[in-house]
Design a protein around this motif. Structure first.
Motif, mmCIF file in Angstrom:
data_model
loop_
_atom_site.group_PDB
_atom_site.id
_atom_site.type_symbol
_atom_site.label_atom_id
_atom_site.label_comp_id
_atom_site.label_asym_id
_atom_site.label_seq_id
_atom_site.Cartn_x
_atom_site.Cartn_y
_atom_site.Cartn_z
ATOM 1 N N UNK A 146 0.842 -1.189 0.000
ATOM 2 C CA UNK A 146 0.000 0.000 0.000
ATOM 3 C C UNK A 146 0.882 1.245 0.000
ATOM 4 N N UNK A 147 0.272 2.407 -0.168
ATOM 5 C CA UNK A 147 0.997 3.670 -0.258
ATOM 6 C C UNK A 147 0.728 4.492 0.993
ATOM 7 N N UNK A 293 0.615 -11.718 -1.440
ATOM 8 C CA UNK A 293 -0.668 -11.470 -2.111
ATOM 9 C C UNK A 293 -0.591 -10.144 -2.857
ATOM 10 N N UNK A 294 -1.206 -10.073 -4.038
ATOM 11 C CA UNK A 294 -1.054 -8.900 -4.900
ATOM 12 C C UNK A 294 -2.071 -7.789 -4.619
ATOM 13 N N UNK A 295 -2.751 -7.895 -3.484
ATOM 14 C CA UNK A 295 -3.669 -6.825 -3.082
ATOM 15 C C UNK A 295 -3.139 -6.164 -1.817
ATOM 16 N N UNK A 296 -2.937 -4.853 -1.836
ATOM 17 C CA UNK A 296 -2.372 -4.202 -0.649
ATOM 18 C C UNK A 296 -3.352 -4.196 0.515
ATOM 19 N N UNK A 297 -2.823 -4.330 1.722
ATOM 20 C CA UNK A 297 -3.623 -4.271 2.940
ATOM 21 C C UNK A 297 -3.046 -3.166 3.823
ATOM 22 N N UNK A 298 -3.603 -1.953 3.753
ATOM 23 C CA UNK A 298 -3.041 -0.822 4.504
ATOM 24 C C UNK A 298 -3.022 -1.036 6.010
ATOM 25 N N UNK A 300 -2.274 -3.862 7.560
ATOM 26 C CA UNK A 300 -1.355 -4.932 7.967
ATOM 27 C C UNK A 300 -0.082 -4.334 8.556
ATOM 28 N N UNK A 301 0.332 -4.768 9.751
ATOM 29 C CA UNK A 301 1.549 -4.223 10.360
ATOM 30 C C UNK A 301 2.837 -4.779 9.764
ATOM 31 N N UNK A 302 2.752 -5.903 9.049
ATOM 32 C CA UNK A 302 3.931 -6.514 8.415
ATOM 33 C C UNK A 302 3.829 -6.346 6.905
ATOM 34 N N UNK A 303 4.900 -5.857 6.295
ATOM 35 C CA UNK A 303 4.958 -5.713 4.837
ATOM 36 C C UNK A 303 6.068 -6.612 4.300
ATOM 37 N N UNK A 304 5.974 -6.928 3.012
ATOM 38 C CA UNK A 304 6.962 -7.812 2.389
ATOM 39 C C UNK A 304 7.742 -7.020 1.347
ATOM 40 N N UNK A 305 9.024 -6.790 1.637
ATOM 41 C CA UNK A 305 9.865 -5.979 0.764
ATOM 42 C C UNK A 305 10.832 -6.859 -0.018
ATOM 43 N N UNK A 306 11.090 -6.496 -1.286
ATOM 44 C CA UNK A 306 12.060 -7.268 -2.071
ATOM 45 C C UNK A 306 13.437 -7.224 -1.446
ATOM 46 N N UNK A 307 14.121 -8.352 -1.494
ATOM 47 C CA UNK A 307 15.469 -8.468 -0.919
ATOM 48 C C UNK A 307 16.451 -8.615 -2.077
ATOM 49 N N UNK A 308 17.056 -9.759 -2.248
ATOM 50 C CA UNK A 308 17.961 -10.015 -3.370
ATOM 51 C C UNK A 308 17.557 -11.327 -4.046
ATOM 52 N N UNK A 309 17.864 -11.412 -5.345
ATOM 53 C CA UNK A 309 17.655 -12.643 -6.117
ATOM 54 C C UNK A 309 16.207 -13.125 -6.058
ATOM 55 N N UNK A 310 15.255 -12.197 -6.124
ATOM 56 C CA UNK A 310 13.852 -12.567 -6.183
ATOM 57 C C UNK A 310 13.231 -12.987 -4.870
ATOM 58 N N UNK A 311 13.948 -12.837 -3.759
ATOM 59 C CA UNK A 311 13.410 -13.219 -2.452
ATOM 60 C C UNK A 311 12.824 -11.997 -1.743
ATOM 61 N N UNK A 312 12.100 -12.272 -0.634
ATOM 62 C CA UNK A 312 11.425 -11.211 0.114
ATOM 63 C C UNK A 312 11.809 -11.258 1.588
ATOM 64 N N UNK A 313 11.684 -10.105 2.229
ATOM 65 C CA UNK A 313 11.797 -9.995 3.673
ATOM 66 C C UNK A 313 10.423 -9.667 4.246
ATOM 67 N N UNK A 314 10.032 -10.368 5.312
ATOM 68 C CA UNK A 314 8.866 -9.961 6.084
ATOM 69 C C UNK A 314 9.325 -8.907 7.071
#
Length: 476
Positions: A146-147, A293-298, A300-314
């Motif tokens: 979300x923004x 999930x491809x729908x933003x949830x404003x 939600x206290x946890x977001x998933x950010x891109x890390x390296x090599x196509x992986x994500x960080x919670x």
């Protein structure tokens, strides 16, 4: 010479600029050694005439001055060995410049340096000009994130509505770290990693592209959006001799300070990384193949950010960290000034930490969210369970430090970390490094083995990404 090549890591933080020089050391457990490091306070805060008290802006000239001073403090004989530069910095923020006119190179005391020219101020991640009502009026992003206020695209939307003439003065935009990379390499267009693009909003991490159709339909100036490149891949080479750093030195595409800090601290995938500097981030690696999930949830206290090599960080990213302690210290200093007493903020800070260290417990409860949170933008701070026996400086400081950690724990509880397979917490960041009481509260809230790192972790991480990239290329 190749075996003695040095990698420079730079981190452009909210309150300070840091740098570290690394050298590969295959015989060391970590695989590298830190040859030298330095840090300089940016002191770049500036009044925002357009946004008023909700605005948070920084003077880019002061940031770059701090950067040049930071590098000049490093050993000159090591700077001329630098072959690669990794850059990280504060996410979400945005500044604007004119292509080809963004800086001037000139002779400094220790060698050639660059100085900003035809550049706006940096509108930082802490900026609060985008109200909840304004954000609700924006188009829904085609993204899992979300923004929020302080996000680059939201800030540009606000400027489009409130200062359209301002935007016409510039033809390039980026984070502060993207700007530095563009100036060092003389790039015709800024490059941005998916890490920083995701932090702006309106970016789809799966397709690795901006939401151009959605943005164009709303009149957004899409020509300001940077081109996307892999974090740490080569953005270009330095176009000038910079202090003692040779012309032609490789510079990596800038990465987020969160990802760089995690990269320097996360020894194993079962580690969680807790960074407490101006703000707070608690991050854990998601399993390989994880897709949010491809729908933003404003909410939600946890977001998933891109890390390296196509992986994500919670990530639980709290807006309330060392800045809350700084606000408290500033309040105390102001109260004393009103009483006719002068005292340095550094003195107050050290005294209050010492008092809290001796006060191991308190019934006083402080909810420290003076800046709200992205998932609760209208929440304010509060103090409860006030009794006459809990009003000492030690009690209040202990409760404030505990509140910062408990607020984070409410966003990403210890139980969730265990479900993700986390077995250890790695702590980093300036506030955590300098505050014994915060470290105690972390160990109390997260009953796992906890290890505390250094204040220059993001700078080391930025260098490590480049160092590892070169090692992988040499092996292949």
């Amino acid at each position: 010479m190749a075996s003695r090549a040095v990698t420079l890591g730079i981190d452009l933080g909210t309150t300070s600029v840091k740098a570290a020089l690394l050298e590969a050391a295959p015989g060391q457990p970590s695989g590298f050694v830190v040859l030298a490091s330095s840090a300089r306070a940016a002191r770049a805060e500036a009044e925002s005439a357009a946004a008023g008290p909700q605005g948070q802006e920084q003077d880019v000239s002061r940031i770059i001055q701090a950067l040049n001073e930071c590098l000049a403090a490093l050993p000159q004989q090591q700077l001329w060995k630098v072959r690669d530069i990794g850059v990280s910095g504060q996410m979400h923020g945005v500044l604007f410049w004119k292509t080809g006119q963004g800086c001037e190179w000139m002779e400094g005391g220790a060698g050639p340096v660059f100085k900003p020219s035809a550049v706006s101020r940096l509108i930082t991640w802490q900026d609060g000009r985008c109200s909840s009502g304004f954000l609700a009026s924006l188009p829904q992003p085609a993204s899992h994130l979300s923004v929020a206020t302080g996000f680059g695209c939201a800030t540009i939307f606000w400027l489009l509505k409130n200062s359209p003439e301002f935007l016409k003065s510039y033809d390039a935009a980026g984070t502060i770290q993207d700007y530095v990379v563009a100036m060092l390499c003389g790039l015709p267009r800024p490059l941005m990693s998916d890490q920083n693009a995701a932090s702006w909003g309106y970016f789809n991490t799966q397709s690795q592209s901006w939401n151009l159709e959605i943005l164009r339909a709303s009149g957004f100036p899409v020509h300001l959006l940077p081109d996307i490149a892999e974090p740490g891949s080569v953005a270009g080479r330095t176009s000038h001799l910079w202090l003692e750093i040779p012309k032609g030195t490789q510079v990596g595409v800038a990465m987020g300070d969160l990802q760089a800090s995690v990269y320097s601290c996360m020894g194993q995938r079962t580690d969680a990384v807790l960074n407490i500097s101006t703000s707070v981030q608690l991050a854990a690696s998601m399993p390989s193949g994880f897709q949010p999930a491809q729908t933003p949830d404003p909410a939600a206290p946890v977001a998933y950010f891109p890390y390296f090599d196509g992986t994500y960080l919670g990530v639980a990213a709290s807006l309330n960290g060392g800045n809350v302690l700084a606000t408290f210290v500033h309040m105390l200093v102001q109260w004393m000034a009103d009483l006719g007493l002068e005292v340095e903020e550094s003195t107050v800070y050290s005294c209050m930490i010492q008092a809290a260290a001796q006060q191991r417990d308190t019934c006083l409860t402080i909810t420290p969210t003076v800046l709200g949170e992205r998932h609760l933008p209208d929440q304010l701070a509060s103090v409860t369970r006030i009794s006459s026996s809990d009003l000492s400086l030690g009690h209040v400081t202990r409760a404030l430090c505990r509140g910062i950690i408990q607020n984070l724990h409410s966003m990403l509880p210890f139980q969730q970390l265990k479900e993700w397979g986390v077995r250890r917490v790695m702590g980093s960041g300036s506030a955590l490094a300098r505050n014994e009481v915060l470290r105690q509260e972390v160990q109390q809230a997260f009953p796992l083995p906890v290890s505390f790192g250094q204040d220059v972790d993001a700078a080391i991480g930025a260098a490590l990404v480049m160092l590892q990239r070169n090692l992988n290329q040499n092996e292949s």
